[in-house]
Scaffold this motif. Structure first.
Motif, PDB file in Angstrom:
ATOM      1  N   THR A  26      54.315  36.765  51.674  1.00 14.73           N
ATOM      2  CA  THR A  26      53.655  35.728  52.035  1.00 14.73           C
ATOM      3  C   THR A  26      52.709  35.182  51.008  1.00 14.73           C
ATOM      4  OG1 THR A  26      54.192  35.707  54.413  1.00 14.73           O
ATOM      5  CG2 THR A  26      52.495  34.283  53.665  1.00 14.73           C
ATOM      6  N   LEU A  27      51.770  36.313  50.767  1.00 15.51           N
ATOM      7  CA  LEU A  27      50.984  36.459  49.679  1.00 15.51           C
ATOM      8  C   LEU A  27      51.660  37.074  48.810  1.00 15.51           C
ATOM      9  CD1 LEU A  27      47.574  37.104  51.112  1.00 15.51           C
ATOM     10  CD2 LEU A  27      48.327  34.859  50.726  1.00 15.51           C
ATOM     11  N   ASP A  28      52.031  36.779  47.450  1.00 15.64           N
ATOM     12  CA  ASP A  28      52.716  37.273  46.408  1.00 15.64           C
ATOM     13  C   ASP A  28      51.909  37.253  44.939  1.00 15.64           C
ATOM     14  OD1 ASP A  28      54.656  38.830  44.826  1.00 15.64           O
ATOM     15  OD2 ASP A  28      56.096  37.031  45.050  1.00 15.64           O
ATOM     16  N   LYS A  29      51.335  38.153  44.692  1.00 15.54           N
ATOM     17  CA  LYS A  29      50.200  38.186  43.667  1.00 15.54           C
ATOM     18  C   LYS A  29      49.310  36.877  43.769  1.00 15.54           C
ATOM     19  CE  LYS A  29      53.515  40.788  40.788  1.00 15.54           C
ATOM     20  NZ  LYS A  29      54.492  40.913  39.846  1.00 15.54           N
ATOM     21  N   THR A  30      48.789  36.805  44.947  1.00 15.91           N
ATOM     22  CA  THR A  30      47.739  35.796  45.204  1.00 15.91           C
ATOM     23  C   THR A  30      46.452  36.041  44.483  1.00 15.91           C
ATOM     24  OG1 THR A  30      48.959  35.215  47.115  1.00 15.91           O
ATOM     25  CG2 THR A  30      46.839  34.349  46.752  1.00 15.91           C
ATOM     26  N   GLN A  31      45.891  35.089  43.621  1.00 15.38           N
ATOM     27  CA  GLN A  31      44.976  35.297  42.863  1.00 15.38           C
ATOM     28  C   GLN A  31      43.393  35.344  43.814  1.00 15.38           C
ATOM     29  OE1 GLN A  31      44.266  32.388  39.769  1.00 15.38           O
ATOM     30  NE2 GLN A  31      42.165  32.952  39.400  1.00 15.38           N
ATOM     31  N   TYR A  32      42.840  36.189  43.363  1.00 15.44           N
ATOM     32  CA  TYR A  32      41.271  36.182  43.889  1.00 15.44           C
ATOM     33  C   TYR A  32      40.439  36.860  42.843  1.00 15.44           C
ATOM     34  CZ  TYR A  32      41.311  41.271  45.183  1.00 15.44           C
ATOM     35  OH  TYR A  32      41.027  42.731  44.876  1.00 15.44           O
ATOM     36  N   SER A  33      39.125  36.488  43.012  1.00 15.08           N
ATOM     37  CA  SER A  33      38.013  36.705  42.041  1.00 15.08           C
ATOM     38  C   SER A  33      36.645  36.702  42.739  1.00 15.08           C
ATOM     39  CB  SER A  33      38.145  35.895  40.689  1.00 15.08           C
ATOM     40  OG  SER A  33      37.937  34.538  41.110  1.00 15.08           O
ATOM     41  N   PHE A  34      35.685  37.006  41.848  1.00 16.03           N
ATOM     42  CA  PHE A  34      34.349  36.995  42.306  1.00 16.03           C
ATOM     43  C   PHE A  34      33.921  35.563  42.207  1.00 16.03           C
ATOM     44  CE2 PHE A  34      29.725  36.188  41.455  1.00 16.03           C
ATOM     45  CZ  PHE A  34      29.180  37.462  42.089  1.00 16.03           C
ATOM     46  N   LYS A  35      34.667  34.661  41.563  1.00 19.58           N
ATOM     47  CA  LYS A  35      34.326  33.112  41.633  1.00 19.58           C
ATOM     48  C   LYS A  35      35.061  32.749  43.082  1.00 19.58           C
ATOM     49  CE  LYS A  35      33.315  31.849  36.900  1.00 19.58           C
ATOM     50  NZ  LYS A  35      33.663  31.039  35.757  1.00 19.58           N
ATOM     51  N   SER A  36      36.128  33.108  43.319  1.00 18.21           N
ATOM     52  CA  SER A  36      37.083  32.566  44.566  1.00 18.21           C
ATOM     53  C   SER A  36      36.166  33.122  45.964  1.00 18.21           C
ATOM     54  CB  SER A  36      38.306  33.093  44.527  1.00 18.21           C
ATOM     55  OG  SER A  36      38.637  34.198  44.921  1.00 18.21           O
ATOM     56  N   ARG A  37      35.469  34.111  45.637  1.00 18.25           N
ATOM     57  CA  ARG A  37      34.537  34.622  47.001  1.00 18.25           C
ATOM     58  C   ARG A  37      33.417  34.044  46.822  1.00 18.25           C
ATOM     59  NH1 ARG A  37      34.227  40.998  48.363  1.00 18.25           N
ATOM     60  NH2 ARG A  37      33.870  40.779  50.557  1.00 18.25           N
ATOM     61  N   PHE A  38      32.626  34.234  45.801  1.00 14.10           N
ATOM     62  CA  PHE A  38      31.168  33.723  46.027  1.00 14.10           C
ATOM     63  C   PHE A  38      30.999  32.395  45.512  1.00 14.10           C
ATOM     64  CE2 PHE A  38      31.369  38.204  45.874  1.00 14.10           C
ATOM     65  CZ  PHE A  38      30.901  38.670  47.222  1.00 14.10           C
ATOM     66  N   GLU A  39      31.736  31.629  44.748  1.00 15.06           N
ATOM     67  CA  GLU A  39      31.660  30.290  44.111  1.00 15.06           C
ATOM     68  C   GLU A  39      32.686  29.413  44.530  1.00 15.06           C
ATOM     69  OE1 GLU A  39      31.305  31.123  39.717  1.00 15.06           O
ATOM     70  OE2 GLU A  39      29.475  32.652  40.365  1.00 15.06           O
ATOM     71  N   GLU A  40      33.217  28.683  43.720  1.00 12.96           N
ATOM     72  CA  GLU A  40      34.273  27.762  44.002  1.00 12.96           C
ATOM     73  C   GLU A  40      35.771  27.870  43.088  1.00 12.96           C
ATOM     74  OE1 GLU A  40      34.661  25.699  46.511  1.00 12.96           O
ATOM     75  OE2 GLU A  40      32.575  26.380  47.232  1.00 12.96           O
ATOM     76  N   GLY A  41      35.805  29.301  42.685  1.00  8.86           N
ATOM     77  CA  GLY A  41      36.954  29.433  41.706  1.00  8.86           C
ATOM     78  C   GLY A  41      38.154  29.268  42.595  1.00  8.86           C
TER      79      GLY A  41
END
Length: 136
Positions: A26-41
Protein backbone atom coordinates in the motif's frame (compact mmCIF):
# COMPACT_ATOMS: atom_id res chain seq x y z
CA UNK A 1 -0.14 -12.43 13.00
CA UNK A 2 2.95 -10.43 12.08
CA UNK A 3 3.19 -7.45 9.75
CA UNK A 4 6.23 -5.56 8.52
CA UNK A 5 7.36 -2.41 6.79
CA UNK A 6 10.78 -1.31 5.61
CA UNK A 7 12.50 2.05 5.58
CA UNK A 8 15.35 2.96 3.24
CA UNK A 9 17.33 6.17 3.87
CA UNK A 10 20.14 7.86 1.98
CA UNK A 11 22.19 10.83 3.14
CA UNK A 12 22.25 13.01 6.22
CA UNK A 13 19.21 13.79 8.35
CA UNK A 14 18.45 17.22 6.89
CA UNK A 15 19.59 16.75 3.30
CA UNK A 16 18.83 13.07 2.88
CA UNK A 17 15.63 11.31 2.00
CA UNK A 18 14.09 7.91 2.20
CA UNK A 19 11.28 5.62 1.20
CA UNK A 20 8.84 3.46 3.12
CA UNK A 21 7.35 0.20 1.86
CA UNK A 22 4.72 -1.88 3.62
CA UNK A 23 4.21 -5.62 3.40
CA UNK A 24 1.05 -5.14 1.32
CA UNK A 25 2.76 -2.48 -0.83
CA UNK A 26 0.00 0.00 0.00
CA UNK A 27 3.04 2.15 0.67
CA UNK A 28 5.49 1.27 -2.08
CA UNK A 29 8.69 3.29 -1.92
CA UNK A 30 6.68 6.21 -0.52
CA UNK A 31 8.90 9.23 -0.06
CA UNK A 32 9.72 10.75 3.31
CA UNK A 33 12.32 13.26 4.41
CA UNK A 34 13.27 15.84 7.00
CA UNK A 35 11.21 18.38 5.07
CA UNK A 36 8.11 16.16 4.96
CA UNK A 37 8.44 15.61 8.69
CA UNK A 38 9.35 19.04 10.02
CA UNK A 39 8.44 21.44 7.22
CA UNK A 40 6.18 21.18 4.16
CA UNK A 41 8.02 18.77 1.92
CA UNK A 42 6.61 16.14 -0.42
CA UNK A 43 5.96 12.75 1.13
CA UNK A 44 4.75 11.29 4.39
CA UNK A 45 6.25 11.13 7.88
CA UNK A 46 6.12 8.84 10.91
CA UNK A 47 3.62 11.01 12.81
CA UNK A 48 1.19 11.06 9.88
CA UNK A 49 1.41 7.29 9.63
CA UNK A 50 0.79 6.91 13.37
CA UNK A 51 -2.22 9.22 13.05
CA UNK A 52 -3.59 7.05 10.23
CA UNK A 53 -2.95 3.88 12.23
CA UNK A 54 -4.63 5.26 15.33
CA UNK A 55 -7.67 6.58 13.44
CA UNK A 56 -8.09 3.28 11.62
CA UNK A 57 -7.58 1.05 14.64
CA UNK A 58 -9.86 3.11 16.90
CA UNK A 59 -12.62 3.21 14.26
CA UNK A 60 -12.52 -0.56 13.81
CA UNK A 61 -12.59 -1.09 17.59
CA UNK A 62 -15.52 1.31 17.97
CA UNK A 63 -17.42 -0.44 15.20
CA UNK A 64 -16.88 -3.77 16.96
CA UNK A 65 -18.27 -2.42 20.23
CA UNK A 66 -21.26 -0.79 18.52
CA UNK A 67 -22.00 -4.03 16.66
CA UNK A 68 -21.77 -6.05 19.88
CA UNK A 69 -24.48 -3.79 21.31
CA UNK A 70 -26.69 -4.51 18.29
CA UNK A 71 -26.70 -1.08 16.67
CA UNK A 72 -26.55 -0.53 12.91
CA UNK A 73 -23.69 1.68 11.72
CA UNK A 74 -24.28 3.93 8.75
CA UNK A 75 -20.80 5.42 8.97
CA UNK A 76 -18.02 6.46 11.33
CA UNK A 77 -15.37 9.00 10.42
CA UNK A 78 -12.40 9.54 12.70
CA UNK A 79 -9.66 12.15 12.40
CA UNK A 80 -6.53 11.69 14.49
CA UNK A 81 -4.31 14.66 15.32
CA UNK A 82 -0.85 13.78 16.59
CA UNK A 83 1.12 16.43 18.48
CA UNK A 84 4.89 15.98 18.09
CA UNK A 85 6.65 18.16 20.69
CA UNK A 86 10.37 18.26 21.51
CA UNK A 87 11.00 14.91 19.84
CA UNK A 88 8.09 13.17 21.57
CA UNK A 89 4.64 12.18 20.38
CA UNK A 90 2.87 13.95 23.24
CA UNK A 91 -0.80 13.62 22.36
CA UNK A 92 -3.18 11.85 20.06
CA UNK A 93 -6.65 13.37 19.72
CA UNK A 94 -9.46 11.50 17.98
CA UNK A 95 -12.35 13.47 16.50
CA UNK A 96 -15.25 11.14 15.74
CA UNK A 97 -18.40 11.79 13.71
CA UNK A 98 -20.84 8.93 13.33
CA UNK A 99 -24.29 8.02 12.07
CA UNK A 100 -25.64 5.11 14.07
CA UNK A 101 -29.31 4.12 14.11
CA UNK A 102 -31.15 4.17 17.45
CA UNK A 103 -28.12 4.63 19.72
CA UNK A 104 -28.37 7.10 22.59
CA UNK A 105 -25.77 9.82 23.01
CA UNK A 106 -24.74 8.36 26.40
CA UNK A 107 -24.26 4.84 25.01
CA UNK A 108 -22.29 6.23 22.07
CA UNK A 109 -19.98 8.22 24.36
CA UNK A 110 -19.42 5.17 26.58
CA UNK A 111 -18.45 3.05 23.58
CA UNK A 112 -16.15 5.79 22.25
CA UNK A 113 -14.33 5.93 25.60
CA UNK A 114 -14.09 2.13 25.70
CA UNK A 115 -12.62 2.03 22.18
CA UNK A 116 -10.24 4.90 22.97
CA UNK A 117 -8.78 2.90 25.85
CA UNK A 118 -8.81 -0.53 24.23
CA UNK A 119 -7.81 -0.25 20.59
CA UNK A 120 -4.37 -1.84 20.13
CA UNK A 121 -2.76 1.36 18.83
CA UNK A 122 -3.98 3.31 21.88
CA UNK A 123 -2.39 0.67 24.06
CA UNK A 124 0.99 0.98 22.35
CA UNK A 125 1.15 4.79 22.36
CA UNK A 126 2.98 6.44 25.23
CA UNK A 127 0.99 9.64 24.79
CA UNK A 128 -2.02 11.40 26.24
CA UNK A 129 -5.04 10.18 24.27
CA UNK A 130 -8.28 12.12 24.09
CA UNK A 131 -11.39 12.20 21.94
CA UNK A 132 -14.35 14.31 20.92
CA UNK A 133 -17.32 12.42 19.50
CA UNK A 134 -20.45 13.64 17.76
CA UNK A 135 -23.50 11.70 16.66
CA UNK A 136 -24.80 13.05 13.37
Amino acid sequence: MKRYATAHWEGSLKEGNGTLTTQTTTLDKTQYSFKSRFEEGVGTNPEELIAAAHAGCFTMQLSAYIGEEGFAIENIETRCDIDFVDGVIATSHLTVNAKIADITADTFQELVQKAEKNCPVSKVLNATISSTATLL
